[in-house]
Scaffold this active site. Sequence first.
Site: not given
Lengths: 369, 1120
Positions: B823, B819, B404, B680-681
């Site tokens: 995820d 984290d 992630d 997701g960014d």
Amino acid sequence: MMASSYSAKEEDGHHSGAPGPGGVNAKSRKPDNTAFKQQRLPAWQPILTAGTVLPAFFIIGLLFIPIGIGLYVTSNNIKEYEIDYTGVDMSSPCFNCSQNYSWNSTKPCTCSVAFSLDQPFESNVFMYYGLSNYYQNHRRYVKSRDDSQLNGNLNSLKDPSKECEPYRTNDGLPIAPCGAIANSLFNDTLELYYNDPNGTKIPIRLVKTGIAWWTDKHVKFRNPVGDGSNLSAVFQGTTKPVNWQKYVYQLDTDPDNNGFINEDLIVWMRTAALPTFRKLYRIIEKQGDATPTLPRGNYTLLITYNYPVRSFEGRKRMILSTISWMGGKNPFLGIAYITVGSVCFFLGVVLLIIHHKYGSRSNNADIAS
Amino acid sequence: MIRRGLDRLLGRGEGRADSRTVYVGHGAWSPAQPFTPPRYCDNRIVSSKYTLWNFLPKNLFEQFRRIANFYFLIIFLVQVIVDTPTSPVTSGLPLFFVITVTAIKQGFEDWLRHKADNEVNKYPVTVLDGGRSTRKESEKIRVGDVVEVLEDETFPCDLVLLQSSRDDGTCYVTTASLDGESNHKTHYTVPDIETDLLLLNATLECEQPQPDLYKFVGRMYIRREGQEPAVRSLGPENLLLKGATLKNTSKISGVAVYTGMETKMALNYQGKSQKRSVVEKSINCFLVVYLCILLSKALVCTTLKYVWQRQPGQDEPWYNQKTQKEKDTDLYLKMFTDFLSFMVLFNFIIPVSMYVTVEMQKFLGSSFITWDRDFYDPQIQEGALVNTSDLNEELGQVEHVFTDKTGTLTQNNMEFIECCIDGFQYKYGNCASELDGFCVEDGPVNKLQRKAGREREELFLRALCLCHTVQVKEPGPGLGPVDQVDAARAVEERGFIASSPDEVALVKGAMRFGFSFLGLDCMKMKIQNRNKEIEEYDLLHVLNFDPVRRRMSVIVKSEAGETLLFCKGADVSIFPRVREEEVMRIRTHVERNATEGYRTLCVAYKKLSTEAFAQADASLREARLALQDREEKLLNIYDQLETGMNLIGATAVEDRLQEEATVTMEALQNAGMKVWVLTGDKMETAKSTCYACRLFQRRTELLELTVRTLEAGGQKCEGRLHELLLDYHRRAVQDAPPAKGGVSRSWSSAVQDYGFIIDGATLSLLLKPPSSRYTSLFLEICQNCAAVLCCRMAPLQKAQIVRLVKNTKGSPITLSVGDGANDVSMILEAHVGIGIKGNEGRQAVRNSDYAVPKLKHLRKLLLGHGHLYYVRIAQLVQYFFYKNLCFILPQFLYQFFCGYSQQPLYDAAYLMMYNICFTSMPILAYSLFEQHICIEILMDNAILYREVARNASLRWGPFLHWTALGIYQGLLFFFGVHCLFRNPALQDNGQVYGNWSFGTIVFTVMVFTVTLKLALDTRHWTWINHLVIWGSLAFYVFFSFFWGGIIWPFLKQQRLYFVFANLLSSVSAWLVIILLILLSLLPEVLLVVLRKPRASHIQQLKMRSSARKHRDFLSNTGVI
């Protein structure tokens, strides 16, 4: 901004440090710094390389070859004489006995085999009987015994273990000793005569004790203790094994070799490892220093032929053998030691060469990298 | 009306599956139509596996599905039913023990899950029901219920927002536990809803539940007395997802549309399936091989037995009669039971004890991870956490790392680094002490007295202060009105809320330079300038950020009456819209910043004339109200507005990387792992992070497969996708030089590195049926790329990617690090899931297999612990099979000499103790403490990790090697002793040995050989290894004396009475034991010596000498 954030951090640190119990908690949560937990136990880290094993190879080689030679020579010095007296051939003396055999015949069949020894047998001579194609190690056979009965347990004497089936009881009476092993006790009688050159047959004294393991004779096998000293009274209420001609208390006249502690029985009860085996029968003790135990000459083996082996293609042998510190005659160990020793030595040489060539090269590579 | 009714009917008729109709507050659509409440699932979340009644059968079923357990059960049953050479206790007891312990463990875990479920399901919520608000348990919410949620509560199900306590009809939520974005998101109420919800009579039509978090389509029909029903369209901005938390809003009401297992969160949640390690699969494989060996052995023996028995006199010689029962048994039944007996006799070849030992090794071994002080993080005061011990060795096998970004690679803590105004660099340096000075003078560039004009500076800073959607966090109650001068400080302490953390960073950055944003009040933005004066701007329009345009703008009106448009955005989207010469000045800065891994944004502005503004204003308003193609229309206008701007400057914001993120990633790549970043960014952010942690390097050629590149071609998306894929494939796969040796692939620097970028939308396009045949193409490209970046991923998509890679040819081992709750799905999907104990809650940690405090710990976890665990367990498994092969082979061979009668060669005590006592401890100690290369070297030389890659020690090669060794030694043991027993008179008193002596010699040789073989393999002799290896040999000798020294009253047969002691009184027995041990170890020693000295050994040697030097140095200097 920067300054403030810095002080905030400071404050954080202060906060977390300040409360007593919190601090203690934190401390306890941190893993212990022990060598064990951190996988840092002091350790010896051997690395096998050609250099380190080389000496071992040479040492093994140098040790094994002499041992092997010693073993081989020892084994070769052992005198052994073997007679097959099964009587398979028409020509063999025991052919008749082997042919018309029945368990119920009261009249024993005897036959005699003549042989001659080319060399005198020095020191004690051990007389073995050998059987072939005889599966003493068959599972059904091996377990068909009751050690507790043989150990003198009175309960087992009267009520032998189920393992003894189908030799557990006979006519409603418990069999002593029960089981297939005891039932099939080797019952040929072997007698040895020295044919004196002047024609007389001199019987050779055969010692029938000292043929079984000491611990078996004195601990593992015990006669049941009854009220009387008379063995037959103790065995009252039991019957003989089906194939036996006598009761167990009639095996010998010597009370120390009678009943369950009869050494012939004990030897037989120690089941052999392989289908071809030999068992110690008698010992011919050395008489004096002057004469050999069995001098050169002609001998007669007188056999009371009781034990049938033809039905399962078995063979019977009589073996006379002297014994060394390594036991009976067996060239295997000597040859094996010599071979392994030589191979090790040879490998040592090969490794030495490799080490010389390759070792220097790898050193170079090491330096280069 | 009629038409709509018809439509609705048709709509319902043709596709009940397409949409669902929700009656808000369970009000009927109209009195005329019959009201049939549809059935939806209730709002209960079930993550537990068992209930009280089905636990025993289900658990037993699951356990006996394991091939090994089932096998042992069968053996046990056979032993119970058939007369076998060994007692059923020997296999029944261990099996019972294993099964019970496992059942207790699994039961306890499920009880915890039940507890967690109940906590969620019984949570009290307020439901408006028939005019009254009642408290209900969360699980009782039905679709259509109107639910009230207070601030900081999580939504109990998916709600459509009807009413908010905020005036503007918005509410703020944080979806940290859903997609990991910790910022606040704004959601909107459905427009035109009565303030009194009791009067509301509305129906809602929406799609059937689907897992995409960002998609929601629906319509709401609001019916008022005597009016045509008003239709309002619903989008994701109206939907509040279960699991999200209400923030900054005191109360909202919403209508439940999806409940329970149909909520988007539940649909995104994947059941925690039991993970099996590759090693376990290997074990099962070997198990099958051994099972075949076992079966064939039994078959051979049975066949030969009956062939042999056909010879006259062999089946039942006079001395060995059968019992009546045996005679009565049917021949075929007898054959079958014979076969089973042989199975039981040889079944020790597959030992129960191996499973116990493996479990024990895993359980104990995993504590070393928990105990490791290097994993301790003083900040959170926690060390590593091991949730499952089944996967220790998998850590040494990882080939693909999925990480992630936010919170894992980066700290999710944006910081303003520098800016550039008109080509001059302004760095916020050491001048923190100057409270409000605009410390350009300190910057290295400005030492040369070259700086932009003050006017430009101020314009730039004003732009930073104005062009954003940041909100000032409202002060808590009780704080009095703040006076003007302290406003800035107050703001600073209150903090900002924004949909993107870098906006906050920019505002804070501007604040450092003296311009503070004070807040937005009644569409007036207040800022405090460098002279502590308050400036007010009317906020006229916000042109929102969107990922396609990649910029945002605001239109404000200054106090002076000027209408200004400020725009900030990615360089590529700004540069074409400003004048060329301005670009020239700034481009170099921007590019330099980008390669340093900073997020760069360019800032531009434009003065709008009154007329222009009026026109823009009108068209914007119009577009906003459009019901159809609203987005498209808006975009068009935005596009027109944001042209002809003046570039003022650029900013560089850093998303601080986690400690040692770069080093860690480098180490992982060196170790041969492919690193995938799944986030997701936004793409830009993610890309810059990749650059920052050197996953992408300057010379890395990026292959992009995103919405942007797809749309660039102007064709249909699918066509373009295929075209691009083929093109990339040609470049990255076909034109790439053939990989040499597979392992040392990405080593030589001459090879062009490729980086691959794909986004969520494209991925879903790729995975849809028409394109799915291209997925293999896609994967092939990815295999050849140094790093892959997947951005804009929904949680489930992350898992999809992981699954995709997991299922490729060769099924590589995947590892996911994350984290946040977003995820979780990929953590669960990957072979190994690692949770980072970050600040985004404990979801990831709870669902992970291992959790560490920081990303940097991954390096030691994989390269150190993982490698060692793999080597240890591989040795453990191979060794176990080997030692049981040479244990049982002599027993098999013995059958040829005992009339195929299933006679055991060894005594029952030896049979039972061999695996439990005599040979189990050394291998257990080995598998716990072995460090064939010490951890420091493993960590420093990531390449060593490749030595064990792809299950190297458990492939067929090594397996055959071990098997061959076992067979060689088994043959040697048996025939060596067999040769000796040609004359069983082995003592100097002429007495002979029997079958138990034979077995005991073989057994003694075997115990010694097998233990010494392990000693040969041990590279790390701690005192425990010494103790255990020499100890178990001593124990064997002691036990044999002891076992043979007493007449055991409970034994039926005193088989071993004095056998061992008698054995040792024979010189020949000693000699043969020594000879056979040496001879059987000889090939091993030779192999070890002749094998090329491996790199690791050389390393070890070097290390040792350097360590010695180091120690000498320390002792000289008096440290030790």
